[in-house]
Design a protein around this motif. Structure first.
Motif, PDB file in Angstrom:
ATOM      1  N   LEU A 210      42.134  46.167  44.068  1.00  0.00           N
ATOM      2  CA  LEU A 210      40.810  45.793  44.575  1.00  0.00           C
ATOM      3  C   LEU A 210      39.899  46.996  44.703  1.00  0.00           C
ATOM      4  N   GLY A 211      40.469  48.160  45.042  1.00  0.00           N
ATOM      5  CA  GLY A 211      39.652  49.365  45.105  1.00  0.00           C
ATOM      6  C   GLY A 211      39.078  49.721  43.753  1.00  0.00           C
ATOM      7  N   ALA A 212      39.912  49.660  42.703  1.00  0.00           N
ATOM      8  CA  ALA A 212      39.439  49.970  41.353  1.00  0.00           C
ATOM      9  C   ALA A 212      38.406  48.946  40.885  1.00  0.00           C
ATOM     10  N   ALA A 213      38.664  47.666  41.140  1.00  0.00           N
ATOM     11  CA  ALA A 213      37.731  46.628  40.716  1.00  0.00           C
ATOM     12  C   ALA A 213      36.398  46.740  41.457  1.00  0.00           C
ATOM     13  N   SER A 214      36.434  47.083  42.733  1.00  0.00           N
ATOM     14  CA  SER A 214      35.197  47.239  43.505  1.00  0.00           C
ATOM     15  C   SER A 214      34.375  48.415  42.985  1.00  0.00           C
ATOM     16  N   ALA A 239      21.641  35.575  34.651  1.00  0.00           N
ATOM     17  CA  ALA A 239      22.940  35.614  33.982  1.00  0.00           C
ATOM     18  C   ALA A 239      23.752  36.826  34.403  1.00  0.00           C
ATOM     19  N   ILE A 240      23.084  37.897  34.807  1.00  0.00           N
ATOM     20  CA  ILE A 240      23.776  39.120  35.218  1.00  0.00           C
ATOM     21  C   ILE A 240      23.939  39.168  36.727  1.00  0.00           C
ATOM     22  N   LYS A 241      22.843  38.958  37.472  1.00  0.00           N
ATOM     23  CA  LYS A 241      22.932  39.134  38.921  1.00  0.00           C
ATOM     24  C   LYS A 241      23.816  38.085  39.579  1.00  0.00           C
ATOM     25  N   HIS A 242      23.808  36.844  39.075  1.00  0.00           N
ATOM     26  CA  HIS A 242      24.669  35.821  39.651  1.00  0.00           C
ATOM     27  C   HIS A 242      26.137  36.133  39.385  1.00  0.00           C
ATOM     28  N   ARG A 243      26.427  36.637  38.185  1.00  0.00           N
ATOM     29  CA  ARG A 243      27.806  36.990  37.854  1.00  0.00           C
ATOM     30  C   ARG A 243      28.303  38.117  38.750  1.00  0.00           C
ATOM     31  N   LEU A 244      27.483  39.126  38.964  1.00  0.00           N
ATOM     32  CA  LEU A 244      27.875  40.245  39.819  1.00  0.00           C
ATOM     33  C   LEU A 244      28.040  39.790  41.273  1.00  0.00           C
ATOM     34  N   ALA A 245      27.170  38.903  41.715  1.00  0.00           N
ATOM     35  CA  ALA A 245      27.288  38.391  43.087  1.00  0.00           C
ATOM     36  C   ALA A 245      28.575  37.584  43.260  1.00  0.00           C
ATOM     37  N   GLU A 246      28.924  36.785  42.257  1.00  0.00           N
ATOM     38  CA  GLU A 246      30.166  36.012  42.329  1.00  0.00           C
ATOM     39  C   GLU A 246      31.383  36.935  42.343  1.00  0.00           C
ATOM     40  N   ASP A 247      31.317  38.011  41.574  1.00  0.00           N
ATOM     41  CA  ASP A 247      32.423  38.970  41.570  1.00  0.00           C
ATOM     42  C   ASP A 247      32.569  39.620  42.941  1.00  0.00           C
ATOM     43  N   TRP A 248      31.455  39.963  43.552  1.00  0.00           N
ATOM     44  CA  TRP A 248      31.504  40.588  44.883  1.00  0.00           C
ATOM     45  C   TRP A 248      32.154  39.634  45.889  1.00  0.00           C
ATOM     46  N   MET A 249      31.783  38.354  45.842  1.00  0.00           N
ATOM     47  CA  MET A 249      32.350  37.398  46.790  1.00  0.00           C
ATOM     48  C   MET A 249      33.850  37.207  46.555  1.00  0.00           C
ATOM     49  N   ALA A 250      34.266  37.157  45.282  1.00  0.00           N
ATOM     50  CA  ALA A 250      35.687  36.975  44.985  1.00  0.00           C
ATOM     51  C   ALA A 250      36.501  38.181  45.445  1.00  0.00           C
ATOM     52  N   LEU A 251      35.985  39.386  45.229  1.00  0.00           N
ATOM     53  CA  LEU A 251      36.689  40.586  45.679  1.00  0.00           C
ATOM     54  C   LEU A 251      36.743  40.644  47.200  1.00  0.00           C
ATOM     55  N   ALA A 283      43.777  38.746  44.340  1.00  0.00           N
ATOM     56  CA  ALA A 283      43.399  40.074  43.862  1.00  0.00           C
ATOM     57  C   ALA A 283      43.419  40.152  42.341  1.00  0.00           C
ATOM     58  N   VAL A 284      44.454  39.607  41.719  1.00  0.00           N
ATOM     59  CA  VAL A 284      44.566  39.663  40.258  1.00  0.00           C
ATOM     60  C   VAL A 284      43.432  38.883  39.612  1.00  0.00           C
ATOM     61  N   GLU A 285      43.171  37.688  40.104  1.00  0.00           N
ATOM     62  CA  GLU A 285      42.116  36.864  39.508  1.00  0.00           C
ATOM     63  C   GLU A 285      40.737  37.513  39.681  1.00  0.00           C
ATOM     64  N   ALA A 286      40.424  37.949  40.898  1.00  0.00           N
ATOM     65  CA  ALA A 286      39.109  38.529  41.162  1.00  0.00           C
ATOM     66  C   ALA A 286      38.965  39.884  40.484  1.00  0.00           C
ATOM     67  N   GLY A 287      40.018  40.706  40.512  1.00  0.00           N
ATOM     68  CA  GLY A 287      39.941  42.040  39.939  1.00  0.00           C
ATOM     69  C   GLY A 287      39.749  42.016  38.443  1.00  0.00           C
ATOM     70  N   ARG A 288      40.506  41.192  37.749  1.00  0.00           N
ATOM     71  CA  ARG A 288      40.354  41.105  36.291  1.00  0.00           C
ATOM     72  C   ARG A 288      38.938  40.684  35.912  1.00  0.00           C
ATOM     73  N   ARG A 289      38.435  39.674  36.599  1.00  0.00           N
ATOM     74  CA  ARG A 289      37.110  39.173  36.251  1.00  0.00           C
ATOM     75  C   ARG A 289      36.039  40.219  36.527  1.00  0.00           C
ATOM     76  N   ALA A 290      36.179  40.954  37.622  1.00  0.00           N
ATOM     77  CA  ALA A 290      35.161  41.949  37.975  1.00  0.00           C
ATOM     78  C   ALA A 290      35.099  43.082  36.960  1.00  0.00           C
ATOM     79  N   VAL A 291      36.257  43.597  36.546  1.00  0.00           N
ATOM     80  CA  VAL A 291      36.227  44.724  35.603  1.00  0.00           C
ATOM     81  C   VAL A 291      35.796  44.268  34.215  1.00  0.00           C
ATOM     82  N   GLN A 292      36.168  43.063  33.814  1.00  0.00           N
ATOM     83  CA  GLN A 292      35.725  42.562  32.512  1.00  0.00           C
ATOM     84  C   GLN A 292      34.213  42.335  32.505  1.00  0.00           C
TER      85      GLN A 292
END
Length: 340
Positions: A210-214, A239-251, A283-292
């Motif tokens: 989670l630290g690396a993904a954040s 398309a960009i800001k909503h995706r980043l916001a969703e990643d932040w919430m998942a992490l 962590a695995v689900e949120a982290g993978r999506r955030a870095v991708q």
């Protein structure tokens, strides 16, 4: 159960991030596999001076006697700064080595680790006698711990193996068809010690992920604010800001689950084993999506090796593979269902 961090825990987080930002920048992480053994040992010595390896070790054995919440903070900071040393594995093994008794070499191994004299690569032994080692390098002995009975463990000190870049270039690894055992000791333990040890390691690896993904998400958000197309920042596009916001919430969801599980372990709550099941799954689900998504946000530059987002991507993928190799997502879901 109070899930708010204490003042001491907030100070530890600030100190860990500040120390690693100064001593372990991304340039150091990128060159981790080319660093000489002396440089890596100096890095470990500095970490030992901070007291991080001894966080979970009992105070009666010269450890700090703190809990999983403090260890989570340090592991997450290590992931954020792509520390190329097996800190989480050493922190997890140390309490067991300290409590092994005075008759064998295990307490001496623990004392050398806490004093900064050495660290141990994390070895996973396979049934066919082969081994996979993380943190390998010249002069770095590996330590493998496995269960031999309901209340007994075996710790084996293995000869050093040359490390090389694997999936994650910030962590040198090695594979060997056969390993040389330098010392071996049988450890008597109470029932449940092995499960607690593996649970702790999964939690700390999840924290590191989670630290690396954040950090990757922060990098992507900063780039989205700076990169301009058609005279406006690309982060203004939904398309960009909503995706980043969703990643932040998942992490953040995964981080809160990890913090709650760490608190439950510290307080020996009845729900501790169940709470810990959610953490690697989230962590695995949120982290993978955030870095991708961080790679995608950088556009064409994101697919180049020079983009630092790749370092976070590969760290997350290695940790995710490590977590899923031990307990798959399907197994976690089944255990959660049974616990409910």
């Amino acid at each position: 159960m109070d899930l708010h961090p204490t003042e001491d825990q907030r100070m530890l987080q600030d100190a860990a991030r500040r120390y690693l930002a100064e001593r372990h920048p991304l340039s150091t992480a990128r060159a981790a596999c080319e660093q000489p053994a002396r440089t890596r040992l100096e890095q470990w010595r500095g970490i030992a001076e901070q007291g991080w390896p001894a966080l979970l070790a009992p105070a009666a054995h010269d450890g700090l006697g703190l809990g999983m919440r403090e260890a989570w903070i340090v592991a997450e900071a290590a992931g954020r700064h792509l520390l190329g040393l097996p800190l989480a594995a050493n922190m997890t093994l140390l309490p067991t080595l300290c409590e092994a008794g005075a008759g064998g070499p295990a307490p001496q191994w623990a004392a050398a680790m806490m004093a900064g004299e050495t660290y141990y690569a994390d070895a996973a032994l396979r049934p066919d006698g082969s081994a996979y080692v993380e943190g390998a390098g010249e002069g770095v002995r590996a330590l493998a711990l496995r269960r031999t009975g309901e209340a007994s463990l075996r710790a084996e000190l293995l000869a050093p193996l040359a490390g090389e870049a694997g999936l994650d270039p910030t962590m040198p690894v090695a594979q060997a068809a056969r390993v040389q055992v330098l010392e071996s000791v049988e450890l008597e333990s109470a029932p449940g010690v092995w499960e607690r040890l593996r649970t702790r390691l999964r939690l700390l690896r999840s924290a590191e992920l989670l630290g690396a993904a954040s950090a990757a998400l922060d990098m992507a958000a900063a780039y989205a604010r700076e990169r301009r197309q058609f005279d406006r920042a690309i982060g203004a596009n939904q398309a960009i800001k909503h995706r980043l916001a969703e990643d932040w919430m998942a992490l953040d969801d995964a981080r809160l689950a990890g913090w709650a599980a760490a608190a439950a372990l510290d307080e020996a709550a009845a729900s501790a084993s169940r709470d810990a099941l959610f953490v690697p799954l989230l962590a695995v689900e949120a982290g993978r999506r955030a870095v991708q998504n961080a790679i995608q946000t950088h556009g064409a530059m994101g697919v180049t090796w020079e983009c630092d987002a790749h370092l976070y991507l590969k760290r997350v993928l290695r940790l995710a593979a490590s977590l899923e190799a031990e307990v798959s997502c399907a197994d976690l879901l089944e255990r959660i269902w049974e616990a409910a």
